[in-house]
Every structure is written in structure tokens, then in C-alpha cells.
Design an enzyme around this catalytic site. Structure first.
Site, short mmCIF file in Angstrom:
data_model
loop_
_atom_site.label_atom_id
_atom_site.label_comp_id
_atom_site.label_asym_id
_atom_site.label_seq_id
_atom_site.Cartn_x
_atom_site.Cartn_y
_atom_site.Cartn_z
CG ASP A 233 -11.16 7.56 9.03
OD1 ASP A 233 -11.91 6.76 9.60
OD2 ASP A 233 -9.96 7.34 8.79
CD GLU B 262 -2.94 1.05 2.30
OE1 GLU B 262 -3.68 0.05 2.21
OE2 GLU B 262 -3.04 1.90 3.20
CG PHE C 292 0.18 6.11 11.92
CD1 PHE C 292 -0.18 7.45 11.84
CD2 PHE C 292 1.24 5.67 11.14
CE1 PHE C 292 0.51 8.33 11.02
CE2 PHE C 292 1.93 6.54 10.31
CZ PHE C 292 1.57 7.87 10.25
#
Length: 305
Positions: free
Chosen positions: A114, A22, A224
Site C-alpha cells: 500500500d 501471521e 480493517f
């Protein structure tokens, strides 16, 4: 767990393990250079796919699209574009999905997303938009035969009222047509293995890949983790004590910790891993090498010898 010479992870060869990577779209010219340097470094490992993230509220929509289309044009990699429901009507989301299909993108990572306002803000569906990820998956499948990956949360989604509700939501995404589950990163394998067991017990049989993030910066990554609802075990925190101003040693410790984590999962029968690269290739490359993956260039050289 298997011990000694029986450890599966000791016997790994190229082809035994499948990985995906990713990346996030760059904001500056310097970040652009870092991203493409990372992609060039990791591409020879022949990942199953590479995904490109999408900011809160679609804030990186154009950059995500530009990165994905460049991947299609300039590499042999199979890109997966992230797509969310936040602050957009169904028509707007569908238009983005169709543009991806027309550009040649066949894989979408479908997420609720989000709130654009950030942490601490309650998610509210757009009045004319998709309600959640399951609704988005169903909508995408109506547009085209996309391959669709969705998110899973081994320690439950921070907004989920219960473990049971979280698994019900996961099943709804799969029932809507999701082909794969990629989990939020975590550091304690017990959480992932329990999650896998719960999912299978609920009749969820699509592939479930654990998310792995190498800790290039402990303070940043633990931040995170806190926002994502992932615990950082005290024993892991102790490994990075006193290394705040020592990035070189931090990276060595990070490579060791992540390799230990993935090797233990291999010994439990896991063969697919999704790496959150944070656009940093060297740590991920080292871990993949220890997992038995070899660069396409290395293989070509060996065959020519």
C-alpha cells in the site's frame, strides 16, 4: 455441505489440518513482549510457516528483519518475510531479499504493498522499482530459489476494475513463479469458494489458503475489513451487538464464529488455513485445538504415558 456424522470437521485429528500464522513486528517494548508470548503459545502447534508483516512503504523494514532473524535464531519455526515494492528501487528491494537469503530465510510473501501515505492515496510504482507483485515475484526468483507466497482477494482487490482483471493479475503472479496464494481475510465462505472456483477455472493450481481473522474487537476488525474491501455480513455484526464494553464475551463469541467458519470450510474440503493473529494467541490457539491440532508438548506427554 455434509451433515450429521458425515461432517469432516467432526472427525478431525492431529495432522489433518495445516495452519500458518501471521504476526506483525512490534513498535514498543510491551508489544515485543506480547509478540513473543504469542509466538511461544502457538509454536507448539507446529505451523507450516509463520509470516511477519511489512509496513506501508517499507516503514517497518528493520523491525520485520529483526523479528524474522530472531525467529530463525531462537525457534524451530520457518519464518516468511513480507516484502513490498512500495517507494523502493529494484536495487533496494533486491538488497533486502539477498540479506534475508543470507540470514537463512527461504520464504518470502511478495506483495505490491500500500502507498506509504495511507488510505485514499493512489498507488504509483517507484520509477526504478518493481511495477507490481508479479514483477516482484519474477525478480525474487532471479535472486534465489525462494518459496514465494502472494496475496489473493476473494472479494477482489479494492483497486481492481473487475473480477476478471483481478483473476488475471493473480494468474500473472503465479505464472511469474508464486508457489502459494494466501487470501485476504473474509467472513462469508461463499466468497472464498467462488474465488477458488474462478482461480481453478483460470488454470491456477497452486495451493490457496483462506485467511482467517478472529474478531477480538469488532469495531477494529470491521474497520480493517472495510479498508481491505472485505464485507462484514449483517448476521455477523448482530452477534457482537451490545458487547462493546464486554471483551470477555466478545472473545467467546469470536472463537465460536471463527471456529464455525473454518469448520464449514473443512466440510468443503479445505485443509490449509492462514491465521491473521494480530499478535493475539489465545483465540487462534482455541480454534486450532477445535480443528484437531495438538501441541507438540501434549503429544510428547501422551507418548510418554
Amino acid at each position: 455441505m455434509a451433515q450429521g456424522n458425515e461432517r469432516k470437521s467432526k472427525l478431525l485429528g492431529s495432522g489433518d489440518i495445516v495452519v500458518s500464522f501471521e504476526f506483525f513486528p512490534p513498535k514498543t517494548e510491551k508489544m515485543e513482549e506480547t509478540l513473543w508470548s504469542s509466538i511461544s503459545r502457538l509454536a507448539p502447534l507446529r505451523p507450516e510457516f509463520v509470516s511477519v508483516t511489512y509496513g506501508a512503504g517499507g516503514s517497518t523494514r528493520e523491525r520485520t528483519h529483526a523479528t524474522v532473524t530472531r525467529l530463525l535464531r531462537e525457534t524451530d519455526l520457518k519464518p516468511a518475510a513480507h516484502l513490498t515494492c512500495v517507494d523502493a528501487s529494484k536495487e533496494e528491494v533486491d538488497a533486502v531479499a539477498r540479506a534475508y537469503w543470507d540470514a537463512g530465510v527461504r520464504h518470502i510473501v511478495a506483495l505490491r504493498g500500500d502507498p506509504a501515505q495511507g488510505a485514499g492515496t493512489k498507488y504509483e510504482p517507484h520509477p526504478g522499482g518493481y511495477t507490481n507483485a508479479a514483477d516482484l515475484v519474477a525478480g525474487l526468483k532471479k535472486i534465489a530459489n525462494f518459496e514465494i507466497s502472494v496475496a489473493g482477494y476473494p472479494e477482489t482487490h479494492p483497486e481492481s476494475p473487475s473480477v476478471e482483471a483481478d483473476i488475471e493479475n493473480l494468474k500473472a503472479k503465479v505464472d511469474a513463479g508464486a508457489d502459494r496464494i494466501i487470501t485476504q481475510f473474509g467472513f462469508d465462505n461463499a466468497h472464498f469458494l467462488r474465488y477458488l472456483e474462478r482461480a481453478r477455472a483460470a488454470g491456477i493450481w497452486v495451493p490457496i489458503s483462506p485467511g482467517i481473522v478472529p474478531i477480538h474487537n469488532f469495531k477494529q476488525v470491521s474497520g480493517f475489513a472495510k479498508r481491505a474491501g472485505a464485507t462484514v455480513p449483517s448476521w455477523l455484526a448482530r452477534r457482537f451487538e451490545g458487547l462493546e464494553d464486554d471483551p470477555a464475551t466478545t472473545h467467546l463469541v469470536a472463537a465460536a464464529a471463527a471456529t464455525e467458519q473454518v469448520m464449514d470450510l473443512v466440510d468443503e474440503g479445505i485443509k490449509k488455513f492462514h491465521f491473521y493473529t494480530l499478535n493475539r494467541a489465545d483465540l487462534v490457539y482455541a480454534i486450532c485445538h477445535l480443528l484437531g491440532l495438538r501441541s507438540a508438548r501434549t503429544d510428547a506427554s501422551a507418548n510418554a504415558a
